[in-house]
Design a protein around this motif. Sequence first.
Motif, short mmCIF file in Angstrom:
data_model
loop_
_atom_site.label_atom_id
_atom_site.label_comp_id
_atom_site.label_asym_id
_atom_site.label_seq_id
_atom_site.Cartn_x
_atom_site.Cartn_y
_atom_site.Cartn_z
N ARG A 137 -6.56 -5.26 3.63
CA ARG A 137 -6.73 -6.25 2.56
C ARG A 137 -6.05 -5.81 1.27
O ARG A 137 -5.79 -6.64 0.40
CB ARG A 137 -8.21 -6.49 2.30
N PHE A 138 -5.80 -4.45 1.11
CA PHE A 138 -5.28 -4.02 -0.21
C PHE A 138 -4.08 -3.09 -0.14
O PHE A 138 -3.54 -2.73 -1.16
CB PHE A 138 -6.38 -3.31 -1.01
N ILE A 139 -3.59 -2.76 1.08
CA ILE A 139 -2.55 -1.75 1.17
C ILE A 139 -1.27 -2.17 0.46
O ILE A 139 -0.63 -1.38 -0.24
CB ILE A 139 -2.28 -1.40 2.65
N ASP A 140 -0.87 -3.43 0.62
CA ASP A 140 0.38 -3.87 -0.02
C ASP A 140 0.24 -3.89 -1.55
O ASP A 140 1.15 -3.46 -2.27
CB ASP A 140 0.76 -5.26 0.49
N SER A 141 -0.92 -4.40 -1.99
CA SER A 141 -1.15 -4.45 -3.44
C SER A 141 -1.22 -3.05 -4.03
O SER A 141 -0.73 -2.78 -5.14
CB SER A 141 -2.45 -5.20 -3.74
N PHE A 142 -1.80 -2.11 -3.30
CA PHE A 142 -1.92 -0.75 -3.78
C PHE A 142 -0.56 -0.12 -3.98
O PHE A 142 -0.26 0.46 -5.05
CB PHE A 142 -2.76 0.09 -2.80
N TRP A 143 0.31 -0.22 -2.97
CA TRP A 143 1.62 0.43 -3.08
C TRP A 143 2.49 -0.24 -4.14
O TRP A 143 3.37 0.41 -4.74
CB TRP A 143 2.35 0.41 -1.73
N ALA A 144 2.22 -1.49 -4.40
CA ALA A 144 3.02 -2.18 -5.41
C ALA A 144 2.59 -1.79 -6.83
O ALA A 144 3.42 -1.80 -7.76
CB ALA A 144 2.89 -3.69 -5.23
N THR A 145 1.32 -1.45 -6.99
CA THR A 145 0.81 -1.18 -8.35
C THR A 145 0.62 0.29 -8.67
O THR A 145 0.50 0.65 -9.84
CB THR A 145 -0.54 -1.89 -8.55
N VAL A 146 0.57 1.17 -7.67
CA VAL A 146 0.29 2.57 -7.95
C VAL A 146 1.36 3.22 -8.83
O VAL A 146 1.02 4.04 -9.69
CB VAL A 146 0.08 3.37 -6.64
N PRO A 147 2.67 2.90 -8.68
CA PRO A 147 3.65 3.51 -9.61
C PRO A 147 3.36 3.14 -11.07
O PRO A 147 3.51 3.98 -11.97
CB PRO A 147 4.99 2.95 -9.15
N ILE A 148 2.95 1.88 -11.29
CA ILE A 148 2.63 1.45 -12.66
C ILE A 148 1.45 2.25 -13.20
O ILE A 148 1.48 2.74 -14.34
CB ILE A 148 2.34 -0.06 -12.68
N ALA A 149 0.40 2.36 -12.40
CA ALA A 149 -0.82 3.06 -12.85
C ALA A 149 -0.53 4.53 -13.17
O ALA A 149 -0.95 5.07 -14.21
CB ALA A 149 -1.91 2.96 -11.78
N VAL A 150 0.22 5.22 -12.29
CA VAL A 150 0.51 6.63 -12.51
C VAL A 150 1.36 6.82 -13.76
O VAL A 150 1.13 7.74 -14.56
CB VAL A 150 1.19 7.24 -11.27
N CYS A 151 2.37 5.95 -13.95
CA CYS A 151 3.23 6.07 -15.13
C CYS A 151 2.45 5.82 -16.42
O CYS A 151 2.65 6.52 -17.42
CB CYS A 151 4.40 5.08 -15.02
N VAL A 152 1.57 4.82 -16.41
CA VAL A 152 0.77 4.51 -17.60
C VAL A 152 -0.14 5.70 -17.93
O VAL A 152 -0.29 6.09 -19.09
CB VAL A 152 -0.04 3.23 -17.39
N LYS A 153 -0.75 6.27 -16.89
CA LYS A 153 -1.65 7.41 -17.13
C LYS A 153 -0.88 8.62 -17.67
O LYS A 153 -1.37 9.34 -18.55
CB LYS A 153 -2.38 7.79 -15.84
N ALA A 154 0.33 8.85 -17.14
CA ALA A 154 1.14 9.96 -17.63
C ALA A 154 1.51 9.73 -19.10
O ALA A 154 1.50 10.67 -19.91
CB ALA A 154 2.39 10.12 -16.77
#
Length: 616
Positions: A34-51
């Motif tokens: 239910r969330f694998i595609d959405s996760f891979w699409a958004t994880v780069p954004i989340a990691v960059c924002v946190k960095a």
Amino acid sequence: MKYRLFAIIPAYLLLYFSSFAMAFGLRFDFQTTRFIDSFWATVPIAVCVKALCCLLWSEWRGSFRFPTVYDIVRVGCFAATTAFLLAAINLLVPGAPNIPRTVIVIDGALGLLGLGMLRVAYRVFGEVVGPRLRTRRLPKALIYTIGHESIGILRMLSSTSMESRPFRITGFVQAGREHRSSRIGGRPVYPKRLGWDRIRTLSGAGHLLIPASVPGRVVRGLLRECADAGIAVSMIPAVGELVEGRIKLGVRDVTVNDLLRREPNRLDMNSLRSSVTGKRVLVTGGAGSIGSELCRQLLSLAPEGLVIYDQSEFGVFSMEQELSQTHPGADIRYVIADILDEDRLGQVFDGFRPHLVFHAAAYKHVPLMEDNPQSAIMNNVFGTKAVADAALRVKAERYVQISTDKAVRPTSVMGATKLVAENYVQSLAQHGETQFLTVRFGNVLNSMGSVVPTFRKQIEAGGPITVTDPEMKRFFMTIPEAVQLVIQAGVLGVSGEILILDMGDPVRIVDLAKDMIILSGLRYPDDIDIVFTGLRPGEKLYEELFYSSEKGARKVHEKIFAGDREQIRPAIQVLADLRRLREGTEVSAESALVALREITCAYSETPWTPSRLKAA
């Protein structure tokens, strides 16, 4: 860490990724389809924002080893900023992959928790796991007793850097007889009644650390018991000394002073200061063992001036070198002269006009004085007379005479001369304004020519140690304690009194010799033997501090007794005795000894015949 970012950045990136993945999993009940595609699409954004937020809040520069409340607040602000930016991207950036709002909230909470746990894990490793791994190679040690001082020592050792930490503490030894199954700071407490062999087996420790406040009699017992069990004994400074900065943290070997140390004296500092501060003080024998320590302690009481009077050029030079460093602004005068030089003595007294006089100049070596009776009589009797007369003439406030236990029922020339000197000083108490006092005590440790330095040299030479008799006992006191009580006695005493210091229990000389062998890391009799040579001329098996008339002496301090003043002899009688003694001394050694024997038999409770006259 020199390259800390190379470890921190990968750990943070892994934490960002994991918390974001966990947030998706919790939001969608871990149904990955239910969330694998959405996760891979958004994880780069989340990691960059946190960095980016880490850079803004300088999160990577924060202290991991010493976190503060400020660090916790900053981590919370970091998590809130990250969540706000992710939500803003959802609203303000067209075409950007959408991150579910619930995921953003859960991710913020998990990120905050994860960063906190990362810091806790680092601190646990740094303060618990790491030290235990690094200290495994250190020798194991136990701490004696479980009082506040022992706990303080454990904490100080635990906070010491690994490079300078000497031991790994594996437990405590309880001094009491009762059994307590307890642990302190994660370390077991072993009751002493288990026996040292059993304690060593259970703890694996080969060292015992003793706080410096433990009484000497306890240290003596521990030293012998632990030596039999193969446990090395060391001393560690008291916590109070460390806090006051007098001593640096460090483990040291046990010394003879530790074996004979007693409870600290409670001095009346107000009376000491009022009697010494602002006064002019003169110390004869000021470069000797007792005299030099007298000078040091008197200077701490801020006298107006101090005269150090001694016939030893090297001794006076050594004192000048020392005191010029420790008391650069003090008014100290150094006089090299003999107390028998009455002209020079008079010049010094007239020029300085001391308020307080401490007379510590004397010949004290018993066998040597047996062979040189005229020198002993002149220095110990007539030297004392010259100093006391000078103090009386300039109207000094107080004169304090240092005497010895060998003056009680003397069996030696040295003891007899000190007894005559005691009587002369007492007789002067009936005349003039000066308060005349005598302080009597036993042996002091490490004084020049005493038994401890002699034993030390014999051990260094490989032995054997020579002891006169297996039953010989002596009173012992450390030099600083003896001097403290001398000054206190000089303040408390009444003119004419003989003040006797409480020396504690006598110590067998052979036991002291065995203890010094153990302190040297050797064993008796395997490494160093003890040879008994028999009593030398003038020596006694047991020393005494009181005459029969002084047995009921009143206490003027917890460790000072005042003898009976009713035994003071008239000055005219004592002067007649001294004239007879001087006449005999000027004729020959035998004539001097005959006169000294007759006078001593009148003063003492028991008759005495000098060894030289016995041999004749």
